[in-house]
Design a protein around this motif. Structure first.
Motif, PDB file in Angstrom:
ATOM      1  N   ALA A   1      15.454  -6.245 200.636  1.00 39.92           N
ATOM      2  CA  ALA A   1      14.672  -6.918 201.681  1.00 39.92           C
ATOM      3  C   ALA A   1      13.889  -8.094 201.127  1.00 39.92           C
ATOM      4  CB  ALA A   1      13.731  -5.911 202.341  1.00 39.92           C
ATOM      5  N   ASP A   2      13.392  -7.958 199.904  1.00 42.88           N
ATOM      6  CA  ASP A   2      12.623  -9.050 199.300  1.00 42.88           C
ATOM      7  C   ASP A   2      13.482 -10.295 199.106  1.00 42.88           C
ATOM      8  OD1 ASP A   2      10.371  -7.513 199.251  1.00 42.88           O
ATOM      9  OD2 ASP A   2      10.471  -7.040 197.108  1.00 42.88           O
ATOM     10  N   LEU A   3      14.761 -10.102 198.769  1.00 42.75           N
ATOM     11  CA  LEU A   3      15.660 -11.234 198.600  1.00 42.75           C
ATOM     12  C   LEU A   3      15.995 -11.859 199.953  1.00 42.75           C
ATOM     13  CD1 LEU A   3      17.321 -12.958 196.658  1.00 42.75           C
ATOM     14  CD2 LEU A   3      19.221 -11.369 196.986  1.00 42.75           C
ATOM     15  N   ALA A   4      16.271 -11.037 200.941  1.00 40.51           N
ATOM     16  CA  ALA A   4      16.565 -11.549 202.280  1.00 40.51           C
ATOM     17  C   ALA A   4      15.388 -12.361 202.813  1.00 40.51           C
ATOM     18  CB  ALA A   4      16.869 -10.387 203.218  1.00 40.51           C
ATOM     19  N   GLU A   5      14.183 -11.929 202.505  1.00 38.81           N
ATOM     20  CA  GLU A   5      13.002 -12.667 202.955  1.00 38.81           C
ATOM     21  C   GLU A   5      12.841 -13.968 202.173  1.00 38.81           C
ATOM     22  OE1 GLU A   5       8.142 -12.105 203.380  1.00 38.81           O
ATOM     23  OE2 GLU A   5       9.392 -10.437 202.683  1.00 38.81           O
ATOM     24  N   ALA A   6      12.991 -13.891 200.843  1.00 41.82           N
ATOM     25  CA  ALA A   6      12.808 -15.079 200.001  1.00 41.82           C
ATOM     26  C   ALA A   6      13.850 -16.145 200.303  1.00 41.82           C
ATOM     27  CB  ALA A   6      12.874 -14.684 198.521  1.00 41.82           C
ATOM     28  N   PHE A   7      15.084 -15.744 200.614  1.00 44.44           N
ATOM     29  CA  PHE A   7      16.165 -16.682 200.867  1.00 44.44           C
ATOM     30  C   PHE A   7      16.390 -16.934 202.363  1.00 44.44           C
ATOM     31  CE2 PHE A   7      18.919 -16.859 196.773  1.00 44.44           C
ATOM     32  CZ  PHE A   7      17.777 -17.110 196.025  1.00 44.44           C
ATOM     33  N   GLU A   8      15.522 -16.382 203.189  1.00 45.06           N
ATOM     34  CA  GLU A   8      15.534 -16.661 204.633  1.00 45.06           C
ATOM     35  C   GLU A   8      16.919 -16.448 205.243  1.00 45.06           C
ATOM     36  OE1 GLU A   8      13.630 -20.355 205.701  1.00 45.06           O
ATOM     37  OE2 GLU A   8      12.235 -20.218 204.018  1.00 45.06           O
ATOM     38  N   PHE A   9      17.433 -15.250 205.076  1.00 47.35           N
ATOM     39  CA  PHE A   9      18.743 -14.916 205.650  1.00 47.35           C
ATOM     40  C   PHE A   9      18.735 -15.159 207.165  1.00 47.35           C
ATOM     41  CE2 PHE A   9      20.685 -11.676 202.438  1.00 47.35           C
ATOM     42  CZ  PHE A   9      20.474 -12.585 201.421  1.00 47.35           C
ATOM     43  N   THR A  10      19.779 -15.809 207.667  1.00 49.47           N
ATOM     44  CA  THR A  10      19.940 -16.059 209.092  1.00 49.47           C
ATOM     45  C   THR A  10      21.283 -15.479 209.539  1.00 49.47           C
ATOM     46  OG1 THR A  10      18.646 -18.102 208.968  1.00 49.47           O
ATOM     47  CG2 THR A  10      20.073 -17.813 210.886  1.00 49.47           C
ATOM     48  N   TYR A  11      21.257 -14.702 210.598  1.00 49.05           N
ATOM     49  CA  TYR A  11      22.454 -13.979 211.032  1.00 49.05           C
ATOM     50  C   TYR A  11      23.060 -14.591 212.287  1.00 49.05           C
ATOM     51  CZ  TYR A  11      20.832 -10.550 207.662  1.00 49.05           C
ATOM     52  OH  TYR A  11      20.432  -9.948 206.506  1.00 49.05           O
ATOM     53  N   GLU A  12      24.353 -14.317 212.492  1.00 48.41           N
ATOM     54  CA  GLU A  12      25.028 -14.756 213.704  1.00 48.41           C
ATOM     55  C   GLU A  12      24.510 -13.956 214.897  1.00 48.41           C
ATOM     56  OE1 GLU A  12      29.214 -14.592 213.024  1.00 48.41           O
ATOM     57  OE2 GLU A  12      29.173 -16.106 211.431  1.00 48.41           O
ATOM     58  N   GLY A  13      24.972 -14.316 216.090  1.00 44.13           N
ATOM     59  CA  GLY A  13      24.433 -13.776 217.323  1.00 44.13           C
ATOM     60  C   GLY A  13      24.338 -12.270 217.384  1.00 44.13           C
ATOM     61  N   ASP A  14      25.339 -11.559 216.818  1.00 46.82           N
ATOM     62  CA  ASP A  14      25.324 -10.100 216.906  1.00 46.82           C
ATOM     63  C   ASP A  14      24.370  -9.468 215.903  1.00 46.82           C
ATOM     64  OD1 ASP A  14      26.652 -10.476 214.515  1.00 46.82           O
ATOM     65  OD2 ASP A  14      28.597  -9.792 215.244  1.00 46.82           O
ATOM     66  N   GLY A  15      23.883 -10.279 214.974  1.00 44.44           N
ATOM     67  CA  GLY A  15      22.909  -9.783 214.006  1.00 44.44           C
ATOM     68  C   GLY A  15      23.487  -9.026 212.846  1.00 44.44           C
ATOM     69  N   ASP A  16      24.807  -8.913 212.767  1.00 44.71           N
ATOM     70  CA  ASP A  16      25.443  -8.141 211.700  1.00 44.71           C
ATOM     71  C   ASP A  16      26.040  -9.012 210.596  1.00 44.71           C
ATOM     72  OD1 ASP A  16      24.897  -5.702 212.908  1.00 44.71           O
ATOM     73  OD2 ASP A  16      26.708  -5.812 214.151  1.00 44.71           O
ATOM     74  N   ARG A  17      26.378 -10.233 210.910  1.00 43.10           N
ATOM     75  CA  ARG A  17      27.076 -11.090 209.946  1.00 43.10           C
ATOM     76  C   ARG A  17      26.160 -12.233 209.511  1.00 43.10           C
ATOM     77  NH1 ARG A  17      32.322 -12.575 208.423  1.00 43.10           N
ATOM     78  NH2 ARG A  17      32.703 -14.809 208.188  1.00 43.10           N
ATOM     79  N   LEU A  18      25.980 -12.371 208.202  1.00 41.04           N
ATOM     80  CA  LEU A  18      25.110 -13.418 207.678  1.00 41.04           C
ATOM     81  C   LEU A  18      25.762 -14.784 207.870  1.00 41.04           C
ATOM     82  CD1 LEU A  18      22.449 -13.967 206.085  1.00 41.04           C
ATOM     83  CD2 LEU A  18      23.834 -13.914 204.001  1.00 41.04           C
ATOM     84  N   ALA A  19      25.044 -15.681 208.517  1.00 38.50           N
ATOM     85  CA  ALA A  19      25.569 -17.028 208.763  1.00 38.50           C
ATOM     86  C   ALA A  19      25.158 -17.994 207.669  1.00 38.50           C
ATOM     87  CB  ALA A  19      25.078 -17.540 210.116  1.00 38.50           C
ATOM     88  N   SER A  20      23.906 -17.904 207.221  1.00 42.13           N
ATOM     89  CA  SER A  20      23.402 -18.848 206.225  1.00 42.13           C
ATOM     90  C   SER A  20      22.196 -18.262 205.516  1.00 42.13           C
ATOM     91  CB  SER A  20      23.011 -20.180 206.885  1.00 42.13           C
ATOM     92  OG  SER A  20      21.906 -19.995 207.751  1.00 42.13           O
TER      93      SER A  20
END
Length: 255
Positions: free
Chosen positions: A224-243
């Protein structure tokens, strides 16, 4: 210096097959970070761009009025791409850790998004210091990882899956320690980030489907700390990382 001949040969071969992706990738050919590096070197008369890739930095230096620009890279194919796409560049295929130039040859040296491929970063910095004339500028940019060693290791694991030539991405603090030890004086440090579209990032190195799936799995299971630091953004369904936003450090140093 360490002997990494086999690894370096693999790096050269890897990038020889990726010239188109590096030439056309928007992450590499434009941005405020590129403009900053060029601004730092704009007063130079003789500049060396180390690990030039498709030549975006070298070409921009020439466009900015630097009268002599040497575009160097371990991959002859990358050198050929750079000198073909940008007028007025001198091209040479060389090892960043064994630069074949006399001491005090350049008044600016640049290196952008490449040092994570170098087996011996300290040797690279020693060569930069050697070929720069007194008062010369070193303009540097590379990916950077969080200071937390576990998060850093996780990022590097993903990077190596994507690109077998990836050695290691380091933290800002590590680069500052190495520069100080080399004798280069750091005048300015910028730590920022840049958005990467995951599919385009994988396409640029033509990652095989099996490795793409493994990378996708690691990204999905990222701390979770990495997802927060790198600002993970997901596609519409929320399951697939877009950027996500990868860490970047820019350094301006002088001899």
């Amino acid at each position: 210096m360490t002997n990494n001949t086999g690894r370096k040969r693999d790096v050269a071969e890897s990038f020889s097959g990726a010239t188109d992706g590096y030439l056309e990738g928007n992450v590499l050919k434009q941005g405020a970070d590129l403009e900053q590096l060029i601004d730092w070197c704009s007063d130079a008369t003789c500049a060396l761009d180390v690990a030039t890739g498709a030549g975006h930095v070298a070409g921009s230096l020439a466009d900015a009025g630097v009268s002599r620009v040497v575009a160097s890279d371990l991959s002859p194919a990358m050198v050929q791409t750079a000198t073909t796409e940008y007028c007025g560049l001198e091209g040479v295929a060389v090892d960043a850790e064994r630069l074949p130039f006399p001491a005090d040859q350049f008044d600016a040296v640049s290196c952008r998004f490449a040092a994570h491929h170098f087996p011996d970063p300290e040797a690279f910095l020693a060569e930069v210091e050697r070929v720069l004339e007194p008062g010369g500028v070193f303009a540097f940019e590379d990916l950077c990882v969080p200071a937390d060693p576990d998060l850093a290791a996780y990022v590097n694991r993903i990077e190596r899956l994507r690109d077998s030539s990836h050695v290691e991405t380091y933290s800002r603090a590590q680069w500052l320690d190495w520069l100080e030890a080399t004798g280069l004086t750091v005048d300015t440090v910028y730590e920022t980030s840049r958005e990467l579209e995951v599919d385009a990032w994988l396409d640029r190195m033509a990652v095989p489907e099996r490795d793409r799936q493994r990378i996708r799995s690691l990204l999905s299971d990222a701390p979770a700390d990495l997802a927060e630091a790198f600002e993970f953004t997901y596609e519409g369904d929320g399951d697939r990382l877009a950027s996500y936003r990868t860490g970047i450090v820019l350094l301006h140093a002088t001899v």
